[in-house]
Each structure stands twice: as structure tokens, then as C-alpha cells.
Write a protein that holds these residues in place. Structure first.
Motif, short mmCIF file in Angstrom:
data_model
loop_
_atom_site.label_atom_id
_atom_site.label_comp_id
_atom_site.label_asym_id
_atom_site.label_seq_id
_atom_site.Cartn_x
_atom_site.Cartn_y
_atom_site.Cartn_z
N ARG A 94 9.40 10.48 6.77
CA ARG A 94 8.60 9.60 7.50
C ARG A 94 7.64 10.53 7.06
NH1 ARG A 94 4.76 12.49 10.57
NH2 ARG A 94 6.09 13.80 11.20
N ILE A 95 7.42 11.92 6.21
CA ILE A 95 5.74 11.91 6.00
C ILE A 95 5.96 10.98 4.34
CG2 ILE A 95 4.93 13.53 4.50
CD1 ILE A 95 6.22 15.79 6.41
N ALA A 96 6.90 10.61 3.60
CA ALA A 96 6.60 9.93 2.10
C ALA A 96 6.23 8.39 2.72
CB ALA A 96 8.37 9.37 2.05
N GLU A 97 6.26 7.79 4.29
CA GLU A 97 5.96 6.82 4.42
C GLU A 97 4.37 6.59 4.40
OE1 GLU A 97 8.72 5.92 7.48
OE2 GLU A 97 10.63 5.14 6.02
N LEU A 98 4.12 7.73 5.30
CA LEU A 98 2.95 7.83 4.99
C LEU A 98 1.75 8.34 4.17
CD1 LEU A 98 2.84 10.89 9.11
CD2 LEU A 98 2.19 8.43 8.76
N ALA A 99 3.06 8.94 3.40
CA ALA A 99 1.81 9.46 2.71
C ALA A 99 1.97 7.77 1.32
CB ALA A 99 2.78 9.66 1.26
N ARG A 101 1.64 4.79 3.22
CA ARG A 101 0.83 4.26 3.72
C ARG A 101 -0.58 4.52 3.20
NH1 ARG A 101 0.47 4.32 9.79
NH2 ARG A 101 -1.47 2.98 10.74
N SER A 102 -1.12 6.12 3.27
CA SER A 102 -2.17 6.30 3.06
C SER A 102 -2.79 6.08 1.47
CB SER A 102 -2.21 7.92 2.66
OG SER A 102 -2.19 8.27 4.29
N ASP A 103 -1.53 6.01 0.40
CA ASP A 103 -1.87 5.15 -1.18
C ASP A 103 -2.61 3.97 -0.76
OD1 ASP A 103 -2.11 7.71 -2.71
OD2 ASP A 103 0.18 7.07 -2.81
N ARG A 104 -1.68 2.67 0.17
CA ARG A 104 -1.71 1.38 -0.16
C ARG A 104 -3.60 1.19 0.64
NH1 ARG A 104 3.43 1.23 1.96
NH2 ARG A 104 2.71 1.00 4.24
N GLU A 105 -4.23 2.36 1.48
CA GLU A 105 -4.53 2.32 1.79
C GLU A 105 -6.45 2.18 1.25
OE1 GLU A 105 -4.78 4.13 6.17
OE2 GLU A 105 -3.30 3.30 6.73
N ALA A 106 -6.15 4.20 0.83
CA ALA A 106 -7.09 3.56 0.40
C ALA A 106 -7.14 2.88 -1.52
CB ALA A 106 -6.13 5.21 -0.94
N ASP A 107 -6.40 2.07 -1.71
CA ASP A 107 -6.46 1.77 -3.19
C ASP A 107 -6.84 0.19 -2.24
OD1 ASP A 107 -4.78 2.69 -4.67
OD2 ASP A 107 -2.96 1.90 -4.27
N ARG A 108 -6.78 -0.53 -1.07
CA ARG A 108 -7.51 -1.58 -0.35
C ARG A 108 -8.69 -1.19 -0.23
NH1 ARG A 108 -2.60 -1.74 3.48
NH2 ARG A 108 -0.54 -3.73 2.33
N LEU A 109 -8.83 -0.37 0.22
CA LEU A 109 -10.37 0.85 0.41
C LEU A 109 -11.49 0.45 -0.86
CD1 LEU A 109 -12.48 1.24 2.28
CD2 LEU A 109 -12.22 3.85 2.27
N GLN A 110 -10.73 0.90 -2.16
CA GLN A 110 -11.38 0.70 -3.06
C GLN A 110 -11.17 -0.23 -3.89
OE1 GLN A 110 -9.78 4.24 -6.19
NE2 GLN A 110 -9.80 2.64 -7.99
#
Length: 196
Positions: A94-99, A101-110
Motif C-alpha cells: 500500500r505504501i509503495a503504491e502511495l509513493a 502515486r506521489s511520484d506521478r503527481e509530482a512529475d505531472r505537476l512539475q
């Protein structure tokens, strides 16, 4: 006439529920500490834990029922440890999936931020912000492949063969069963145990 006090009655009927619970919890903590000793990197600590477990079960002062109850307490802790391991595996997933997801969100936002800044200054190669700096590097001849392309879609000259060599346990087992010798391997017979 003889009167029996409540304390004397309790002593005659055996330990109270409170005493049994206290003893059970004490034994559980002791077993968990021994389990940790078995997993220690120190061989002396491992040996001490094995000896303590064997001694606890071989205690001459206990009858078979007491020995079985103690063994059952060990089995209970084993079950708890397995359940804890399963819970930790699911939490790690679950934590790996959350990590991710956070990476994807950070990439998209960047990408969105840089895209918006480039609309305002198309020729810029860097941006100096109050608390951050955004820098770029020119990358030449970076290959981009269609995500739908497969190995069969490209000419053979653009393919590479990856060979992976592994030990064939089935072939070794068959050779040993035929009576042949294989260095570094042997057959053994043992009983596999599982806790139910």
C-alpha cells in the motif's frame, strides 16, 4: 464449625482468571523475546534462544498437559508473527503504491509548471524562483519508441537476444535419483511441518 474464606476457596479451586491471564501474557512476551533471539545476527544469542525453548518444553516438573499448553502458546505466537508479516507485506504494498502515486503527481505537476512558465518565456532555459531554481539540460538524440511497439514489429537487426542461465533443479534431482553424483547437491528426506 470450620469457615472457609473466599481467598482459601480460590486457592483450593486453582488460579483465578486474572492470574491465568497474567501468566499467559508473561509467557507470550517471553516467547516473543525468544523469537527475536532466534533472528539475531549473534550466533550465541541464537543458541541461547534455542536452548531456552528446548528447556522450557523439556522441564521435568511439568506434566503433558502443561507441556501441551506451553507448546500451544508458542504456536499462538507463531500465528501472530505470521499475521503480522502478512499485514506488513500488505502495508508495504500500500505504501509503495502511495509513493508511486506521489511520484506521478509530482512529475505531472512539475511538467505542468514548466509548461506554464515556458508559455510566458518560450526561450528560457532556467527559472530563478524565490525559493527554488529550475534548470534544464539540452539532451540530443534521445530515442523515443512508440509504447505500442513490440519486438516482432522491428527488423531483426534492431533486436538483441537476452540469455539467462539458471540451475535446473529438476534435472539435478533426476540425475541424483538415477544414482549420479552432482557436486554441491544431494537428496534428503525430511518432514515438512506447518502450523494449522
Amino acid at each position: 464449625m470450620t469457615t472457609t474464606t473466599p481467598k482459601a476457596k480460590a486457592a483450593a479451586s486453582g488460579p483465578s482468571l486474572y492470574e491465568l491471564t497474567s501468566q499467559g501474557l508473561h509467557l507470550q512476551v517471553e516467547i516473543q523475546e525468544l523469537a527475536a533471539g532466534l533472528s539475531s545476527d549473534d550466533p550465541d544469542e541464537q543458541s541461547a534462544a534455542v536452548a531456552a525453548i528446548e528447556l522450557a518444553l523439556a522441564d521435568a516438573d511439568q506434566n503433558q498437559e502443561q507441556r501441551d499448553r506451553k507448546a500451544s502458546a508458542y504456536a499462538y505466537v507463531i500465528g501472530q508473527l505470521r499475521a503480522q508479516a502478512e499485514w506488513r507485506r500488505s502495508e508495504a504494498k500500500r505504501i509503495a503504491e502511495l509513493a508511486a502515486r506521489s511520484d506521478r503527481e509530482a512529475d505531472r505537476l512539475q511538467d505542468t509548471l514548466i509548461g506554464a512558465l515556458l508559455k510566458l518565456a518560450p526561450e528560457a532555459t532556467k527559472f530563478d524562483l524565490p525559493a527554488h531554481q529550475i534548470r534544464s539540460t539540452l539532451v540530443r538524440d534521445s530515442l523515443v519508441l512508440d509504447p505500442e511497439i513490440t519486438t516482432e514489429d522491428v527488423d531483426p537487426e534492431f533486436r538483441r537476444v537476452v540469455t539467462k542461465t539458471e540451475i535446473s533443479k529438476a534435472a539435478i534431482k533426476e540425475a541424483l535419483q538415477e544414482g549420479r553424483e552432482v557436486d554441491g547437491a544431494f537428496l534428503r528426506t525430511y518432514r515438512s511441518w506447518r502450523l494449522a
